[in-house]
Every structure is written in C-alpha cells, then in structure tokens.
Design a protein around this motif. Structure first.
Motif, PDB file in Angstrom:
ATOM      1  N   ALA A 133       0.825  -1.211   0.000  1.00 24.39           N
ATOM      2  CA  ALA A 133       0.000   0.000   0.000  1.00 24.39           C
ATOM      3  C   ALA A 133       0.857   1.258   0.000  1.00 24.39           C
ATOM      4  N   GLN A 134       2.017   1.199   0.681  1.00 25.33           N
ATOM      5  CA  GLN A 134       2.878   2.369   0.772  1.00 25.33           C
ATOM      6  C   GLN A 134       3.729   2.581  -0.476  1.00 25.33           C
ATOM      7  N   CYS A 135       3.710   1.621  -1.392  1.00 20.72           N
ATOM      8  CA  CYS A 135       4.481   1.747  -2.636  1.00 20.72           C
ATOM      9  C   CYS A 135       3.574   1.731  -3.873  1.00 20.72           C
ATOM     10  N   ARG A 136       2.287   1.877  -3.667  1.00 23.56           N
ATOM     11  CA  ARG A 136       1.327   1.700  -4.753  1.00 23.56           C
ATOM     12  C   ARG A 136       1.560   2.673  -5.910  1.00 23.56           C
ATOM     13  N   SER A 137       1.814   3.947  -5.606  1.00 24.15           N
ATOM     14  CA  SER A 137       1.980   4.934  -6.682  1.00 24.15           C
ATOM     15  C   SER A 137       3.184   4.596  -7.552  1.00 24.15           C
ATOM     16  N   HIS A 179      21.249  -9.895   3.815  1.00 26.87           N
ATOM     17  CA  HIS A 179      20.758 -11.190   4.278  1.00 26.87           C
ATOM     18  C   HIS A 179      20.428 -12.168   3.154  1.00 26.87           C
ATOM     19  N   TYR A 180      20.171 -11.636   1.960  1.00 24.99           N
ATOM     20  CA  TYR A 180      19.811 -12.501   0.833  1.00 24.99           C
ATOM     21  C   TYR A 180      20.571 -12.065  -0.414  1.00 24.99           C
ATOM     22  N   ASP A 181      20.820 -13.015  -1.281  1.00 21.56           N
ATOM     23  CA  ASP A 181      21.538 -12.756  -2.533  1.00 21.56           C
ATOM     24  C   ASP A 181      20.556 -12.211  -3.565  1.00 21.56           C
ATOM     25  N   VAL A 182      20.205 -10.947  -3.409  1.00 20.59           N
ATOM     26  CA  VAL A 182      19.244 -10.313  -4.305  1.00 20.59           C
ATOM     27  C   VAL A 182      19.867  -9.081  -4.949  1.00 20.59           C
ATOM     28  N   THR A 183      19.269  -8.667  -6.048  1.00 20.42           N
ATOM     29  CA  THR A 183      19.695  -7.475  -6.770  1.00 20.42           C
ATOM     30  C   THR A 183      18.656  -6.382  -6.562  1.00 20.42           C
ATOM     31  N   VAL A 184      19.099  -5.180  -6.279  1.00 18.90           N
ATOM     32  CA  VAL A 184      18.183  -4.051  -6.100  1.00 18.90           C
ATOM     33  C   VAL A 184      17.827  -3.479  -7.471  1.00 18.90           C
ATOM     34  N   LEU A 185      16.552  -3.539  -7.813  1.00 26.52           N
ATOM     35  CA  LEU A 185      16.071  -2.988  -9.079  1.00 26.52           C
ATOM     36  C   LEU A 185      15.716  -1.511  -8.960  1.00 26.52           C
ATOM     37  N   ALA A 186      15.291  -1.094  -7.754  1.00 27.30           N
ATOM     38  CA  ALA A 186      14.924   0.312  -7.534  1.00 27.30           C
ATOM     39  C   ALA A 186      14.979   0.610  -6.044  1.00 27.30           C
ATOM     40  N   ASP A 187      15.532   1.769  -5.690  1.00 26.42           N
ATOM     41  CA  ASP A 187      15.616   2.214  -4.300  1.00 26.42           C
ATOM     42  C   ASP A 187      14.515   3.221  -4.003  1.00 26.42           C
ATOM     43  N   ASN A 188      14.200   3.366  -2.698  1.00 27.15           N
ATOM     44  CA  ASN A 188      13.290   4.419  -2.226  1.00 27.15           C
ATOM     45  C   ASN A 188      12.002   4.475  -3.044  1.00 27.15           C
ATOM     46  N   ILE A 189      11.314   3.347  -3.104  1.00 28.19           N
ATOM     47  CA  ILE A 189      10.092   3.307  -3.906  1.00 28.19           C
ATOM     48  C   ILE A 189       8.842   3.636  -3.100  1.00 28.19           C
ATOM     49  N   GLY A 190       9.002   3.928  -1.817  1.00 33.81           N
ATOM     50  CA  GLY A 190       7.852   4.304  -0.997  1.00 33.81           C
ATOM     51  C   GLY A 190       7.256   5.623  -1.455  1.00 33.81           C
ATOM     52  N   ASP A 191       5.938   5.725  -1.373  1.00 33.45           N
ATOM     53  CA  ASP A 191       5.254   6.942  -1.810  1.00 33.45           C
ATOM     54  C   ASP A 191       5.499   8.109  -0.860  1.00 33.45           C
ATOM     55  N   ASN A 192       5.756   7.816   0.407  1.00 34.68           N
ATOM     56  CA  ASN A 192       6.005   8.852   1.404  1.00 34.68           C
ATOM     57  C   ASN A 192       7.418   8.677   1.936  1.00 34.68           C
ATOM     58  N   GLN A 193       8.298   9.583   1.583  1.00 37.50           N
ATOM     59  CA  GLN A 193       9.695   9.480   1.989  1.00 37.50           C
ATOM     60  C   GLN A 193       9.908   9.806   3.463  1.00 37.50           C
ATOM     61  N   ASN A 194       8.867  10.312   4.126  1.00 39.97           N
ATOM     62  CA  ASN A 194       8.977  10.646   5.547  1.00 39.97           C
ATOM     63  C   ASN A 194       8.302   9.609   6.440  1.00 39.97           C
ATOM     64  N   ALA A 195       7.956   8.467   5.882  1.00 39.71           N
ATOM     65  CA  ALA A 195       7.249   7.443   6.650  1.00 39.71           C
ATOM     66  C   ALA A 195       8.118   6.921   7.798  1.00 39.71           C
ATOM     67  N   VAL A 196       7.490   6.798   8.967  1.00 47.45           N
ATOM     68  CA  VAL A 196       8.172   6.308  10.166  1.00 47.45           C
ATOM     69  C   VAL A 196       7.242   5.326  10.878  1.00 47.45           C
ATOM     70  N   THR A 197       7.809   4.251  11.390  1.00 48.65           N
ATOM     71  CA  THR A 197       7.046   3.323  12.215  1.00 48.65           C
ATOM     72  C   THR A 197       7.515   3.432  13.653  1.00 48.65           C
ATOM     73  N   ARG A 198       6.551   3.478  14.542  1.00 53.28           N
ATOM     74  CA  ARG A 198       6.826   3.551  15.986  1.00 53.28           C
ATOM     75  C   ARG A 198       6.685   2.155  16.575  1.00 53.28           C
TER      76      ARG A 198
END
Length: 331
Positions: A133-137, A179-198
């Motif tokens: 939901a946070q990366c939908r856009s 932790h895993y042998d993965v390749t990053v296809l895109a960074d910072n894909i979240g729609d809100n760059q100021n998102a914080v979890t408490r």
C-alpha cells in the motif's frame, strides 16, 4: 546481537534460543532483517543477548507472558497507516503487560529480485500488504500491469523469491541485501519518503522508570455507555489538566456493535501531578482502564505544558484542601 550463520540462500538465521534464560532473550517479529529487528537494535539492554524471531504479535507477547522472553519489540503505529490494530487489540486483551520504551524506525523500501532479473522482466511482485500500500503509486507508474502476491513480512517477501518462481520481484527493506543474494532494481520506492514506524518494547516489569521530562503515558479506556458527549467527557479528563494527547484511536471491544475502547497516548509521566490527576479522572469515569506504562519518548522532546499545570500548583491545591479538612487556620 549474537552472530548468525548464513543459510544456502544467503539469509541469516539466529542461533537456537532453547538454552537461553528468559532474562537473556528478546522477541521480535522476524525473520532477521525486518524493521522490527532494526528497532530492537536500538535497545542498549538487548545488545549481546539472544534475539528470538517470531511470526506475529501474539507469539511475541506470549513469549513475554510465558516467561520465554524478558521483553518483545512490536510495531504499534505508522505515520502513514496509523495504529497497528493487532498490537492495540493484543495489549487490550493480555493482562499485566507494560510498555517500557518506544523506538522510531524510518521506513524505506526497495524493489529486489533474484540475480539476472531486470525491471522489464517483473510481472508479479511479492509484498507485505502494508508495504504494498505504501508503494502503490510507484508500482502503478513503473509496473502498471503487475500482479501482487501478499507476504507475511517484508523479509518473507524476499525469501519467497528463492522458494518459488511465482513472483519476479519483491518489496523489502533496503538492508535485505545483507541477508539474501538479491539485486536491487529500484531504491526508495515508498510513496512517502517521511514514513516512520513507531515500535514499543513490551515486558512484564511493573516498576516505573523515573520521569525524564520527555515522557509518554499509554492507557486504554472504555466509555461507560454509548451516548452523546461520552467521548468528550473522557477527553476533558486530560484537557482540564493541561495534558496533551499524541494518540487517540478507537478499537471495537467486540461484545456488541457500536462498543469501542480508546487507545490513548498522553504527554507526560504518571508521576507528573497533572497526568496522575487526569488518570484519576479517567478511572472515576471509565468502567475499564488499562495502564500500559510511562516511558521516555523516542524523540526525547521535552513535554510542553502551561505553567498553571505545574506540579507545585496541584500540590498546593491538595495542601489547601487538607488544611480545610483539618481545620488549620489560613496562612
């Protein structure tokens, strides 16, 4: 954090905790690499202790109540999605738990894939529903025809890439590459760059930490009845004492339609006179009040309040009333 061996896919798995005493064990929503683990890494007391990875909030809190762990780190609020209902409901229904600290983690996401996969190859994405939901856009813009497979956690979305080929890519925390042998296809894909979890660290210790001047007090309270003005009366217990609320969220009690309890975070410590007086008012008003704890704020920002609600004002008022009752002459 204890050292962890790597498995065949490059993921890291913690050592077995069976022999560890409860005082040396902390539970968190795993597997390793989650935002919850990042929050636990901020706890000085947990460093060098055993970290027990669990599958959900219920299991984490069961570790605490059963004595398997001294405390559990759980998410309670997100700046984009709001309160975490599973956590709030668990705290309302499991007795004798105490929040002993809160921690903030900036939420960022990356789109990752198995080596050799390019962005143009991505047709199906693994993602936890909240992350999705946070990366939908971003997804609708860059992968407009993609499909979505829900995952149980942000890390599980990446690990699932090695368990089946149903998905081509996954939404995961940026540190997933550790932790895993993965390749990053895109960074910072979240729609809100100021998102914080408490996150909150929850234990069974009923001892109160000393006030710091930058504290928060959490409670859950029910309304006495469903009528006009009942919620206002609850809130007035705080407003008339000059206590600001940083969180107010309703959750259904579940025994009847229209019955709600309220999760409340109040600025200040229960040993602050204004907060203590407000809680007394809530206890007189509400048929069920659950005290979850007073603890230092994660941002360490001093609590601001109007001078007329200073501790000395409440103490002087009580002394004045005591003198009236005892018949002491006015000074």
């Amino acid at each position: 954090m204890p050292e962890v061996p790597e498995n065949a896919t490059g993921a890291q798995t913690p050592h077995a905790e069976n022999a560890a005493p409860a005082t040396d064990t902390y539970s968190y929503l795993g597997p390793t690499g989650t935002f919850t683990e990042a929050a636990l890494a901020q706890v000085p007391e947990a460093r060098g202790k055993v970290w027990r990875s669990v599958n959900n909030v219920g299991e984490a809190l069961d570790d605490v109540t059963s004595g398997r762990s001294v405390a559990a780190m759980i998410a309670i609020e997100n700046s984009v999605e709001g309160g975490v209902s599973a956590t709030q409901d668990a705290l309302a229904n499991i007795p004798n738990l105490r929040i002993v600290g809160e921690y903030l983690v900036k939420v960022q996401f990356a789109l990752v894939a198995r080596p050799g996969i390019e962005l143009a190859d991505v047709h199906v994405v693994n993602a936890h529903p909240v992350a999705y939901a946070q990366c939908r856009s971003w997804l609708e813009t860059n992968l407009p025809t993609h499909g979505h497979i829900p995952s149980t956690s942000n890390v599980a979305s990446a690990s699932s890439l090695f368990e089946s080929d149903l998905a081509d890519a996954a939404i995961a925390p940026p540190n997933i590459v550790d932790h895993y042998d993965v390749t990053v296809l895109a960074d910072n894909i979240g729609d809100n760059q100021n998102a914080v979890t408490r996150f909150v660290l929850v234990g069974r210790n009923s001892a109160l930490p000393a006030p710091t001047g930058a504290d928060k007090t959490s409670i859950i309270a029910e309304l006495p009845e469903d009528r006009s003005g009942a919620l206002l009366e609850l809130l007035e217990q705080f407003s008339t004492r000059g206590v600001n609320l940083s969180l107010l969220q309703s959750r259904p009690i579940g025994d009847a339609l229209g019955r709600y309890r309220f999760v409340i975070d109040a600025d200040g410590h229960v040993l602050d006179e204004r907060v203590a007086d407000a809680l007394l008012g809530v206890r007189r008003f509400s048929p069920n009040v659950i005290f979850l704890g007073s603890y230092p704020r994660a941002d360490r920002a001093p609590v601001e309040y109007v001078e007329r609600y200073d501790d000395e004002v409440f103490i002087e008022a009580r002394d004045w009333l005591r003198s009236l009752i005892s018949g002491e002459p006015d000074a």
